[in-house]
Design an enzyme around this catalytic site. Structure first.
Site, PDB file in Angstrom:
ATOM      1  N   GLY A 122       3.029  -0.799   4.261  1.00  0.00           N
ATOM      2  CA  GLY A 122       3.088   0.599   3.851  1.00  0.00           C
ATOM      3  C   GLY A 122       4.531   1.020   3.619  1.00  0.00           C
ATOM      4  O   GLY A 122       5.124   0.752   2.565  1.00  0.00           O
ATOM      5  N   HIS A 157      -9.512   1.160   5.075  1.00  0.00           N
ATOM      6  CA  HIS A 157      -8.182   1.343   5.674  1.00  0.00           C
ATOM      7  C   HIS A 157      -8.292   2.309   6.855  1.00  0.00           C
ATOM      8  O   HIS A 157      -9.101   3.242   6.834  1.00  0.00           O
ATOM      9  CB  HIS A 157      -7.205   1.881   4.628  1.00  0.00           C
ATOM     10  CG  HIS A 157      -5.793   1.879   5.119  1.00  0.00           C
ATOM     11  ND1 HIS A 157      -5.300   2.898   5.886  1.00  0.00           N
ATOM     12  CD2 HIS A 157      -4.810   0.967   5.010  1.00  0.00           C
ATOM     13  CE1 HIS A 157      -4.044   2.606   6.214  1.00  0.00           C
ATOM     14  NE2 HIS A 157      -3.727   1.444   5.693  1.00  0.00           N
ATOM     15  N   GLY A 217       2.685   2.633  10.828  1.00  0.00           N
ATOM     16  CA  GLY A 217       3.642   3.725  10.674  1.00  0.00           C
ATOM     17  C   GLY A 217       4.333   4.130  11.955  1.00  0.00           C
ATOM     18  O   GLY A 217       4.930   5.204  12.030  1.00  0.00           O
ATOM     19  N   SER A 270       3.643  -1.717  10.501  1.00  0.00           N
ATOM     20  CA  SER A 270       5.088  -1.735  10.769  1.00  0.00           C
ATOM     21  C   SER A 270       5.752  -3.062  10.398  1.00  0.00           C
ATOM     22  O   SER A 270       6.666  -3.522  11.082  1.00  0.00           O
ATOM     23  CB  SER A 270       5.374  -1.363  12.225  1.00  0.00           C
ATOM     24  OG  SER A 270       5.005  -0.014  12.457  1.00  0.00           O
ATOM     25  N   GLU A 308      -5.159  -4.610  10.681  1.00  0.00           N
ATOM     26  CA  GLU A 308      -4.139  -3.582  10.853  1.00  0.00           C
ATOM     27  C   GLU A 308      -4.440  -2.800  12.134  1.00  0.00           C
ATOM     28  O   GLU A 308      -5.232  -1.853  12.103  1.00  0.00           O
ATOM     29  CB  GLU A 308      -4.135  -2.625   9.664  1.00  0.00           C
ATOM     30  CG  GLU A 308      -3.751  -3.277   8.353  1.00  0.00           C
ATOM     31  CD  GLU A 308      -3.196  -2.257   7.361  1.00  0.00           C
ATOM     32  OE1 GLU A 308      -2.100  -2.481   6.856  1.00  0.00           O
ATOM     33  OE2 GLU A 308      -3.849  -1.233   7.117  1.00  0.00           O
ATOM     34  N   GLU A 353      -6.634   4.762   7.760  1.00  0.00           N
ATOM     35  CA  GLU A 353      -6.503   6.196   7.446  1.00  0.00           C
ATOM     36  C   GLU A 353      -7.797   6.734   6.837  1.00  0.00           C
ATOM     37  O   GLU A 353      -8.145   7.904   7.046  1.00  0.00           O
ATOM     38  CB  GLU A 353      -5.285   6.416   6.535  1.00  0.00           C
ATOM     39  CG  GLU A 353      -3.997   6.243   7.333  1.00  0.00           C
ATOM     40  CD  GLU A 353      -2.848   5.598   6.591  1.00  0.00           C
ATOM     41  OE1 GLU A 353      -2.832   5.627   5.351  1.00  0.00           O
ATOM     42  OE2 GLU A 353      -1.959   5.040   7.279  1.00  0.00           O
ATOM     43  N   ASN A 396       0.874  -1.177   0.000  1.00  0.00           N
ATOM     44  CA  ASN A 396       0.000   0.000   0.000  1.00  0.00           C
ATOM     45  C   ASN A 396       0.906   1.221   0.000  1.00  0.00           C
ATOM     46  O   ASN A 396       1.502   1.552   1.026  1.00  0.00           O
ATOM     47  CB  ASN A 396      -0.895  -0.019   1.248  1.00  0.00           C
ATOM     48  CG  ASN A 396      -1.735   1.252   1.356  1.00  0.00           C
ATOM     49  OD1 ASN A 396      -1.794   2.051   0.421  1.00  0.00           O
ATOM     50  ND2 ASN A 396      -2.379   1.437   2.506  1.00  0.00           N
ATOM     51  N   TRP A 397       0.987   1.863  -1.164  1.00  0.00           N
ATOM     52  CA  TRP A 397       1.908   3.001  -1.288  1.00  0.00           C
ATOM     53  C   TRP A 397       1.354   4.275  -0.643  1.00  0.00           C
ATOM     54  O   TRP A 397       2.039   5.286  -0.584  1.00  0.00           O
ATOM     55  CB  TRP A 397       2.216   3.261  -2.764  1.00  0.00           C
ATOM     56  CG  TRP A 397       3.182   2.268  -3.359  1.00  0.00           C
ATOM     57  CD1 TRP A 397       3.913   1.328  -2.693  1.00  0.00           C
ATOM     58  CD2 TRP A 397       3.529   2.138  -4.753  1.00  0.00           C
ATOM     59  NE1 TRP A 397       4.703   0.627  -3.581  1.00  0.00           N
ATOM     60  CE2 TRP A 397       4.488   1.105  -4.845  1.00  0.00           C
ATOM     61  CE3 TRP A 397       3.133   2.801  -5.919  1.00  0.00           C
ATOM     62  CZ2 TRP A 397       5.043   0.714  -6.072  1.00  0.00           C
ATOM     63  CZ3 TRP A 397       3.685   2.414  -7.135  1.00  0.00           C
ATOM     64  CH2 TRP A 397       4.637   1.380  -7.208  1.00  0.00           C
ATOM     65  N   LYS A 398       0.094   4.263  -0.247  1.00  0.00           N
ATOM     66  CA  LYS A 398      -0.534   5.471   0.330  1.00  0.00           C
ATOM     67  C   LYS A 398      -0.284   6.664  -0.617  1.00  0.00           C
ATOM     68  O   LYS A 398      -0.325   6.463  -1.834  1.00  0.00           O
ATOM     69  CB  LYS A 398      -0.010   5.706   1.749  1.00  0.00           C
ATOM     70  CG  LYS A 398      -0.165   4.439   2.605  1.00  0.00           C
ATOM     71  CD  LYS A 398       0.093   4.631   4.056  1.00  0.00           C
ATOM     72  CE  LYS A 398      -0.078   3.293   4.778  1.00  0.00           C
ATOM     73  NZ  LYS A 398       0.044   3.411   6.212  1.00  0.00           N
TER      74      LYS A 398
END
Ligand code: 13P
Length: 249
Positions: A234, A96, A174, A213, A168, A98, A9-11
């Protein structure tokens, strides 16, 4: 035994030029392996570049990070599931953390997005996970089950059987603080039991990924945990060499 799924997941990283450069390097490091499923979730503007960069590598799949729940309409800035499918996406990430906690996405909207993905022929990867304060209050299991039940409420069981799931924990995303393999196994077990109660035996083949992470140092141990069928990564998926090392775990 299902083959493990490695999802990047490149965000909001890697526009089209960076995405093309990444894939040139990654494909040189990662030869086709039938015992792996690899998925990229680039930003929507990089979808075409990634689909194009992978045209010789049908073994690798591509997804969008977010979709709208309506098929079309006056929703400035949004992308529908059908448009993403038309642009070459196979999957859609839904729910997700976020999206839930930065953009305020509700369980109801997540359910509508899962349904929109299924209507358009995209495979949803539904993400669930508790916040730190929820964990500290002992609510991990109830939060995860609430998000899971709500997320699949608008689709038929046969569609659920074709989905992927990702656990997650928000406190692990992160932060450099991953769940231990035992922590992950415990919650993946909760998700698996819930899917078994809905789908029966078919639930055994549904991949449940861990995310939060993940790096090349902990990937192997997490993958070996019970009911962990893959990794959703990520930060450590942004560098092509590092990501190819994880994928070859
Ligand atoms: P990190 O791997 O950067 O913790 O992010 C996890 C994640 O949110 C993947 O979807």
């Amino acid at each position: 035994m299902q083959r493990p799924v490695f999802a990047a997941n490149w965000k909001m990283h890697h526009g089209p030029s960076d995405a093309r450069a990444f894939l040139r390097s990654f494909l040189a490091h990662y030869a086709r392996r039938p015992d792996r499923q690899v998925i990229f979730f680039p930003p929507a503007v990089s979808l075409a570049a990634v689909v194009d960069g992978l045209r010789e590598r049908q073994d690798i799949q591509v997804g969008v990070q977010n979709i709208h729940w309506e098929d079309k309409g006056a929703y400035t800035g949004e992308t529908s599931a059908g448009m993403a499918r038309d642009a070459g996406a196979d999957l859609a990430l839904v729910g997700h953390s976020e999206r839930r906690h930065v953009f305020g996405e509700t369980d109801e909207q997540t359910a509508a997005k899962v349904a929109a993905a299924v209507r358009a022929g995209l495979v949803p990867m539904l993400c669930v996970g508790e916040k730190l304060e929820e964990r500290e209050r002992g609510e991990t299991e109830s939060v995860v089950l609430r998000q899971l039940r709500a997320g699949i409420a608008k689709v038929e069981p046969h569609a659920v059987a074709g989905m992927l799931f990702a656990y997650e924990p928000v406190w692990a995303i992160g932060t450099g603080r991953n769940a231990t393999p035992d922590d992950a196994a415990a919650i993946h077990g909760v998700i698996r039991r819930e899917l078994l109660s809905i789908l029966g035996e078919k639930a055994k083949a549904v991949p449940i990924l861990y995310g939060g992470s993940v790096n090349r140092g902990n990937a192997q141990a997490l993958l070996q945990a019970a009911d962990v069928g893959g990794l959703l990564v990520g930060g450590a998926s942004l560098d092509s060499e590092g990501w190819s090392t994880i994928v070859r775990t």
